[in-house]
Design an enzyme around this catalytic site. Structure first.
Site, PDB file in Angstrom:
ATOM      1  N   GLU A   1       7.111   7.443  11.751  1.00 17.43           N
ATOM      2  CA  GLU A   1       6.898   8.615  12.641  1.00 17.43           C
ATOM      3  C   GLU A   1       7.814   9.613  12.283  1.00 17.43           C
ATOM      4  O   GLU A   1       9.165   9.244  12.418  1.00 17.43           O
ATOM      5  CB  GLU A   1       6.968   8.242  13.878  1.00 17.43           C
ATOM      6  CG  GLU A   1       5.755   7.586  14.571  1.00 17.43           C
ATOM      7  CD  GLU A   1       5.791   7.100  16.036  1.00 17.43           C
ATOM      8  OE1 GLU A   1       7.000   7.704  17.025  1.00 17.43           O
ATOM      9  OE2 GLU A   1       4.870   6.616  16.751  1.00 17.43           O
TER      10      GLU A   1
ATOM     11  N   GLN B   1       9.209  25.746  15.671  1.00 16.30           N
ATOM     12  CA  GLN B   1       8.506  26.457  14.707  1.00 16.30           C
ATOM     13  C   GLN B   1       8.948  25.181  13.564  1.00 16.30           C
ATOM     14  O   GLN B   1      10.140  24.811  13.512  1.00 16.30           O
ATOM     15  CB  GLN B   1       9.269  27.554  14.390  1.00 16.30           C
ATOM     16  CG  GLN B   1       9.037  28.260  12.838  1.00 16.30           C
ATOM     17  CD  GLN B   1       9.488  29.626  12.635  1.00 16.30           C
ATOM     18  OE1 GLN B   1       9.584  30.297  13.615  1.00 16.30           O
ATOM     19  NE2 GLN B   1       9.991  30.054  11.497  1.00 16.30           N
ATOM     20  N   ASP B   2       7.920  24.982  12.493  1.00 19.18           N
ATOM     21  CA  ASP B   2       8.241  24.059  11.406  1.00 19.18           C
ATOM     22  C   ASP B   2       8.239  25.222  10.066  1.00 19.18           C
ATOM     23  O   ASP B   2       7.583  25.915   9.865  1.00 19.18           O
ATOM     24  CB  ASP B   2       7.000  22.939  11.275  1.00 19.18           C
ATOM     25  CG  ASP B   2       7.347  21.969  12.197  1.00 19.18           C
ATOM     26  OD1 ASP B   2       8.348  22.126  13.076  1.00 19.18           O
ATOM     27  OD2 ASP B   2       6.777  20.774  12.099  1.00 19.18           O
ATOM     28  N   ASN B   3       9.260  24.746   9.300  1.00 23.45           N
ATOM     29  CA  ASN B   3       9.163  25.360   7.854  1.00 23.45           C
ATOM     30  C   ASN B   3       9.270  24.404   6.752  1.00 23.45           C
ATOM     31  O   ASN B   3       9.716  23.327   7.247  1.00 23.45           O
ATOM     32  CB  ASN B   3      10.633  26.213   7.885  1.00 23.45           C
ATOM     33  CG  ASN B   3      10.667  27.188   8.943  1.00 23.45           C
ATOM     34  OD1 ASN B   3       9.657  27.952   9.374  1.00 23.45           O
ATOM     35  ND2 ASN B   3      11.747  27.468   9.471  1.00 23.45           N
TER      36      ASN B   3
ATOM     37  N   ASP C   1      22.246  35.402  -0.517  1.00 22.55           N
ATOM     38  CA  ASP C   1      23.149  34.602  -0.564  1.00 22.55           C
ATOM     39  C   ASP C   1      24.356  34.508  -1.155  1.00 22.55           C
ATOM     40  O   ASP C   1      25.338  33.980  -1.068  1.00 22.55           O
ATOM     41  CB  ASP C   1      22.323  32.940  -0.682  1.00 22.55           C
ATOM     42  CG  ASP C   1      21.526  32.528   0.397  1.00 22.55           C
ATOM     43  OD1 ASP C   1      21.691  33.383   1.376  1.00 22.55           O
ATOM     44  OD2 ASP C   1      21.013  31.463   0.099  1.00 22.55           O
TER      45      ASP C   1
ATOM     46  N   HIS D   1      24.285  26.277   7.927  1.00 22.67           N
ATOM     47  CA  HIS D   1      23.245  25.352   7.380  1.00 22.67           C
ATOM     48  C   HIS D   1      23.138  25.709   5.841  1.00 22.67           C
ATOM     49  O   HIS D   1      22.669  26.873   5.630  1.00 22.67           O
ATOM     50  CB  HIS D   1      22.334  25.043   8.022  1.00 22.67           C
ATOM     51  CG  HIS D   1      21.334  24.131   7.294  1.00 22.67           C
ATOM     52  ND1 HIS D   1      20.140  24.515   7.012  1.00 22.67           N
ATOM     53  CD2 HIS D   1      21.232  22.635   7.085  1.00 22.67           C
ATOM     54  CE1 HIS D   1      19.467  23.568   6.259  1.00 22.67           C
ATOM     55  NE2 HIS D   1      20.173  22.561   6.503  1.00 22.67           N
TER      56      HIS D   1
ATOM     57  N   ARG E   1       0.856  -1.257   0.006  1.00 26.24           N
ATOM     58  CA  ARG E   1      -0.080   0.064  -0.066  1.00 26.24           C
ATOM     59  C   ARG E   1       0.978   1.452   0.108  1.00 26.24           C
ATOM     60  O   ARG E   1       0.460   2.096  -0.308  1.00 26.24           O
ATOM     61  CB  ARG E   1      -0.868   0.036   1.240  1.00 26.24           C
ATOM     62  CG  ARG E   1      -1.908  -1.233   1.408  1.00 26.24           C
ATOM     63  CD  ARG E   1      -2.619  -1.142   2.669  1.00 26.24           C
ATOM     64  NE  ARG E   1      -1.600  -1.389   3.649  1.00 26.24           N
ATOM     65  CZ  ARG E   1      -1.782  -1.020   5.106  1.00 26.24           C
ATOM     66  NH1 ARG E   1      -2.963  -0.686   5.557  1.00 26.24           N
ATOM     67  NH2 ARG E   1      -0.820  -1.430   5.998  1.00 26.24           N
TER      68      ARG E   1
ATOM     69  N   ARG F   1      20.756  26.770  -1.140  1.00 27.65           N
ATOM     70  CA  ARG F   1      20.125  27.940   0.046  1.00 27.65           C
ATOM     71  C   ARG F   1      21.336  27.877   1.225  1.00 27.65           C
ATOM     72  O   ARG F   1      21.600  26.631   1.481  1.00 27.65           O
ATOM     73  CB  ARG F   1      18.931  27.490   0.449  1.00 27.65           C
ATOM     74  CG  ARG F   1      17.701  27.688  -0.719  1.00 27.65           C
ATOM     75  CD  ARG F   1      16.448  27.193  -0.121  1.00 27.65           C
ATOM     76  NE  ARG F   1      15.441  27.117  -1.173  1.00 27.65           N
ATOM     77  CZ  ARG F   1      14.659  28.216  -1.382  1.00 27.65           C
ATOM     78  NH1 ARG F   1      14.792  29.424  -0.665  1.00 27.65           N
ATOM     79  NH2 ARG F   1      13.523  28.214  -2.158  1.00 27.65           N
TER      80      ARG F   1
ATOM     81  N   LYS G   1      18.330  22.775  14.038  1.00 26.31           N
ATOM     82  CA  LYS G   1      17.372  22.278  13.128  1.00 26.31           C
ATOM     83  C   LYS G   1      17.410  21.016  12.912  1.00 26.31           C
ATOM     84  O   LYS G   1      18.473  20.114  12.912  1.00 26.31           O
ATOM     85  CB  LYS G   1      17.771  23.031  11.707  1.00 26.31           C
ATOM     86  CG  LYS G   1      17.697  24.740  11.611  1.00 26.31           C
ATOM     87  CD  LYS G   1      18.266  25.149  10.533  1.00 26.31           C
ATOM     88  CE  LYS G   1      18.288  26.565  10.412  1.00 26.31           C
ATOM     89  NZ  LYS G   1      18.781  27.177   8.857  1.00 26.31           N
TER      90      LYS G   1
ATOM     91  N   TYR H   1      11.745  21.604   7.912  1.00 24.87           N
ATOM     92  CA  TYR H   1      12.727  21.562   9.142  1.00 24.87           C
ATOM     93  C   TYR H   1      12.183  22.140  10.115  1.00 24.87           C
ATOM     94  O   TYR H   1      11.182  22.904  10.125  1.00 24.87           O
ATOM     95  CB  TYR H   1      14.240  22.079   8.638  1.00 24.87           C
ATOM     96  CG  TYR H   1      13.930  23.600   8.195  1.00 24.87           C
ATOM     97  CD1 TYR H   1      14.507  24.780   9.125  1.00 24.87           C
ATOM     98  CD2 TYR H   1      13.731  23.979   6.897  1.00 24.87           C
ATOM     99  CE1 TYR H   1      14.476  25.917   8.691  1.00 24.87           C
ATOM    100  CE2 TYR H   1      13.701  25.271   6.442  1.00 24.87           C
ATOM    101  CZ  TYR H   1      13.961  26.402   7.222  1.00 24.87           C
ATOM    102  OH  TYR H   1      13.858  27.408   6.785  1.00 24.87           O
TER     103      TYR H   1
ATOM    104  N   HIS I   1      23.143  29.566   6.297  1.00 29.81           N
ATOM    105  CA  HIS I   1      22.527  30.198   7.086  1.00 29.81           C
ATOM    106  C   HIS I   1      22.622  29.979   8.623  1.00 29.81           C
ATOM    107  O   HIS I   1      22.940  28.718   8.976  1.00 29.81           O
ATOM    108  CB  HIS I   1      21.081  30.369   6.736  1.00 29.81           C
ATOM    109  CG  HIS I   1      20.677  30.921   5.491  1.00 29.81           C
ATOM    110  ND1 HIS I   1      19.477  30.238   4.696  1.00 29.81           N
ATOM    111  CD2 HIS I   1      21.396  31.371   4.607  1.00 29.81           C
ATOM    112  CE1 HIS I   1      19.665  30.704   3.349  1.00 29.81           C
ATOM    113  NE2 HIS I   1      20.646  31.718   3.263  1.00 29.81           N
TER     114      HIS I   1
END
Length: 197
Positions: free
Chosen positions: A28, A51-53, A174, A123, A23, A63, A76, A136, A66
């Site tokens: 998790e 916080q989730d982004n 950047d 990162h 299926r 990217r 993170k 993240y 940072h």
């Protein structure tokens, strides 16, 4: 979940247990209980994600690299839920025996691998697939006034981004970050970056 240590202390690869059948699969993606049981003893600090982004990017997008300056430093926990990215953490803690060194790991929708980037690290990631959706968790809220970065194209870091430089797509911001040799780090290995825990 399996927690894998790397060449740099506290930079961790996390492999969740995936249950698959005809299926599809189930996993998790995060359990605070299991994170506390298996990761916190390694770190010696409690991590509370607040916080989730999520970002979506096309092939060649880079990217980073940072970080957030104190007192708003961030850890993170990152993963790629669609496509593939090369994800990198660079140690920028003054006095660290691994200062300027990095850990790189490929995160894909198929391997479900996660990467824990501690405070005191820069990162970034490069998109290796046609498109990628990147998610993240952060243990500090975003503070634009504390934004910082070092150049993602700094060759002295020795990072193989697995994409040709002429294919790299960077934001204007950047392209303006300093090289590591010109960078005055706000982090010190002798000063705790987790003073509230």
């Amino acid at each position: 979940m399996e927690v894998i240590t790397t060449a740099i202390k506290d930079v961790l690869i996390i492999q969740p247990k995936v249950f698959g059948d005809k299926r599809g699969y189930f996993l998790e993606s995060f359990s605070q209980r299991e994170f506390d049981e298996k990761v916190v003893p390694i770190l010696g600090n409690k991590i509370n994600f607040v916080q989730d982004n999520e970002s979506m990017s096309s092939y060649g997008v880079m990217r980073g690299l940072h970080f957030q300056r104190p007192p708003f430093t961030q850890s993170k926990l990152v993963r790629c839920v669609k496509g593939a990215v090369l994800d990198v953490a660079v140690d920028i803690r003054k006095g660290s025996p691994t200062f300027g060194q990095h850990v790189a790991v490929e995160l894909t929708e198929d391997n479900h691998t996660q990467f824990f980037v501690p405070r005191g690290f820069a990162h970034g990631f490069a998109v290796l697939s046609e498109t990628a959706v990147f998610q993240y968790k952060c243990d500090e809220f975003y503070h634009p006034e504390a934004d910082g970065g070092i150049s993602i194209l700094d060759t002295s870091l020795g990072i193989d981004w697995k994409i040709p430089t002429d294919k790299a797509l960077l934001s204007e911001k950047d392209t303006k970050h300093a090289l590591l040799k010109d960078f005055d780090t706000p982090f010190d290995i002798n000063v705790s970056l987790y003073p509230d825990v």
